[in-house]
Design a protein around this motif. Sequence first.
Motif, short mmCIF file in Angstrom:
data_model
loop_
_atom_site.label_atom_id
_atom_site.label_comp_id
_atom_site.label_asym_id
_atom_site.label_seq_id
_atom_site.Cartn_x
_atom_site.Cartn_y
_atom_site.Cartn_z
N ALA A 76 0.82 -1.22 0.00
CA ALA A 76 0.00 0.00 0.00
C ALA A 76 0.85 1.26 0.00
CB ALA A 76 -0.95 -0.01 1.19
N ALA A 77 1.94 1.27 0.74
CA ALA A 77 2.76 2.48 0.83
C ALA A 77 3.35 2.84 -0.52
CB ALA A 77 3.86 2.30 1.87
N THR A 78 3.81 1.85 -1.26
CA THR A 78 4.38 2.10 -2.59
C THR A 78 3.31 2.65 -3.52
OG1 THR A 78 6.02 0.37 -2.26
CG2 THR A 78 5.59 1.03 -4.53
N ALA A 79 2.12 2.07 -3.46
CA ALA A 79 1.02 2.55 -4.31
C ALA A 79 0.62 3.98 -3.93
CB ALA A 79 -0.17 1.62 -4.20
N ALA A 80 0.61 4.28 -2.64
CA ALA A 80 0.29 5.64 -2.20
C ALA A 80 1.33 6.63 -2.69
CB ALA A 80 0.17 5.69 -0.68
N GLU A 81 2.60 6.24 -2.67
CA GLU A 81 3.66 7.12 -3.16
C GLU A 81 3.47 7.42 -4.65
OE1 GLU A 81 6.84 5.54 0.17
OE2 GLU A 81 6.92 4.70 -1.86
N ALA A 82 3.11 6.38 -5.42
CA ALA A 82 2.86 6.59 -6.85
C ALA A 82 1.63 7.48 -7.05
CB ALA A 82 2.66 5.24 -7.55
N GLY A 83 0.60 7.28 -6.25
CA GLY A 83 -0.59 8.11 -6.34
C GLY A 83 -0.29 9.56 -6.02
N ALA A 84 0.51 9.78 -4.99
CA ALA A 84 0.88 11.15 -4.61
C ALA A 84 1.69 11.80 -5.74
CB ALA A 84 1.68 11.15 -3.31
N ALA A 85 2.62 11.07 -6.32
CA ALA A 85 3.44 11.61 -7.41
C ALA A 85 2.58 11.99 -8.61
CB ALA A 85 4.51 10.60 -7.82
N ALA A 86 1.50 11.23 -8.83
CA ALA A 86 0.62 11.49 -9.97
C ALA A 86 -0.22 12.75 -9.80
CB ALA A 86 -0.29 10.28 -10.19
N THR A 87 -0.21 13.36 -8.61
CA THR A 87 -0.98 14.59 -8.42
C THR A 87 -0.27 15.83 -9.00
OG1 THR A 87 -0.07 15.13 -6.22
CG2 THR A 87 -2.05 13.71 -6.30
N GLU A 88 1.01 15.71 -9.30
CA GLU A 88 1.77 16.89 -9.74
C GLU A 88 1.17 17.59 -10.96
OE1 GLU A 88 6.36 18.32 -10.56
OE2 GLU A 88 5.94 16.21 -10.19
N PRO A 89 0.76 16.88 -12.01
CA PRO A 89 0.24 17.61 -13.18
C PRO A 89 -1.23 18.02 -13.05
CG PRO A 89 0.30 15.28 -13.65
CD PRO A 89 0.94 15.47 -12.29
N LEU A 90 -1.89 17.61 -11.97
CA LEU A 90 -3.32 17.88 -11.83
C LEU A 90 -3.60 19.30 -11.36
CD1 LEU A 90 -4.42 14.60 -10.00
CD2 LEU A 90 -4.48 15.08 -12.45
N ARG A 91 -4.78 19.78 -11.69
CA ARG A 91 -5.29 21.05 -11.17
C ARG A 91 -6.18 20.71 -9.99
NH1 ARG A 91 -9.91 24.17 -11.52
NH2 ARG A 91 -9.56 26.40 -11.43
N ALA A 92 -5.93 21.29 -8.85
CA ALA A 92 -6.72 21.02 -7.65
C ALA A 92 -8.14 21.55 -7.84
CB ALA A 92 -6.07 21.65 -6.43
N THR A 93 -9.11 20.70 -7.54
CA THR A 93 -10.50 21.11 -7.66
C THR A 93 -11.26 20.98 -6.34
OG1 THR A 93 -11.15 18.89 -8.38
CG2 THR A 93 -10.62 20.50 -10.11
N LYS A 94 -10.60 20.46 -5.32
CA LYS A 94 -11.21 20.31 -4.00
C LYS A 94 -10.26 20.85 -2.94
CE LYS A 94 -15.11 17.73 -4.20
NZ LYS A 94 -15.60 17.37 -5.34
N GLY A 95 -10.80 21.21 -1.81
CA GLY A 95 -9.98 21.62 -0.68
C GLY A 95 -9.33 22.98 -0.88
N ARG A 96 -8.45 23.30 0.04
CA ARG A 96 -7.81 24.62 0.02
C ARG A 96 -6.96 24.84 -1.22
NH1 ARG A 96 -7.03 26.73 5.92
NH2 ARG A 96 -8.69 25.53 6.88
N ALA A 97 -6.34 23.78 -1.72
CA ALA A 97 -5.50 23.95 -2.90
C ALA A 97 -6.31 24.39 -4.11
CB ALA A 97 -4.77 22.64 -3.22
N SER A 98 -7.63 24.15 -4.10
CA SER A 98 -8.45 24.56 -5.24
C SER A 98 -8.47 26.08 -5.40
CB SER A 98 -9.88 24.03 -5.09
OG SER A 98 -10.54 24.63 -3.99
N TYR A 99 -8.21 26.81 -4.31
CA TYR A 99 -8.16 28.27 -4.39
C TYR A 99 -7.02 28.75 -5.29
CZ TYR A 99 -10.99 27.83 -0.12
OH TYR A 99 -11.93 27.50 0.81
N LEU A 100 -6.03 27.90 -5.48
CA LEU A 100 -4.88 28.27 -6.31
C LEU A 100 -5.18 28.14 -7.80
CD1 LEU A 100 -2.06 26.55 -4.25
CD2 LEU A 100 -2.62 28.99 -4.34
N GLY A 101 -6.22 27.41 -8.14
CA GLY A 101 -6.57 27.23 -9.55
C GLY A 101 -5.43 26.64 -10.35
N GLU A 102 -5.12 27.27 -11.46
CA GLU A 102 -4.07 26.79 -12.36
C GLU A 102 -2.70 26.75 -11.69
OE1 GLU A 102 -4.52 25.62 -15.56
OE2 GLU A 102 -6.65 25.83 -15.12
N ARG A 103 -2.50 27.57 -10.67
CA ARG A 103 -1.20 27.60 -10.00
C ARG A 103 -0.92 26.31 -9.23
NH1 ARG A 103 -1.34 32.53 -6.37
NH2 ARG A 103 -3.54 32.01 -6.38
#
Length: 132
Positions: A76-103
């Motif tokens: 599970a830890a290895t899969a979570a690390e891969a999942g976390a790494a995959a967030t880099e190119p995403l645009r946040a649409t939920k939570g506080r990070a969504s306030y940053l929009g494209e940034r």
Amino acid sequence: GGAAGPLYGTAFLRASKAAGDGDLDGAGVAALIAGALDGIQARGKATTGEKTMVDAWTPALEAARAAAEAGSDPVAATAAEAGAAATEPLRATKGRASYLGERSIGHLDPGAVSTSLILRAAARAAGEAGAA
């Protein structure tokens, strides 16, 4: 991502209930992660691809379930690390990070990264307990 304090609190309260007392086998690890993910999603309403900690918890659950079915060690830890790494190119649409929009694009989601760190530490601790 999101309100990390309450989400983590909810996640780990559910996880501790799922874990109960004693040692966890592969199915127990999967149940623990499922409880945490259920709590996070009930509170934050996020799903994968929205650049939140769900992007780390979901692949961790899938890996834990697959490992339990195969009778192999949880990964599970290895899969979570891969999942976390995959967030880099995403645009946040939920939570506080969504306030940053494209940034938010080009940055790892802090909730997903901290989830992977917690699961890696838990895996290490479980390995050390098993070796004792």
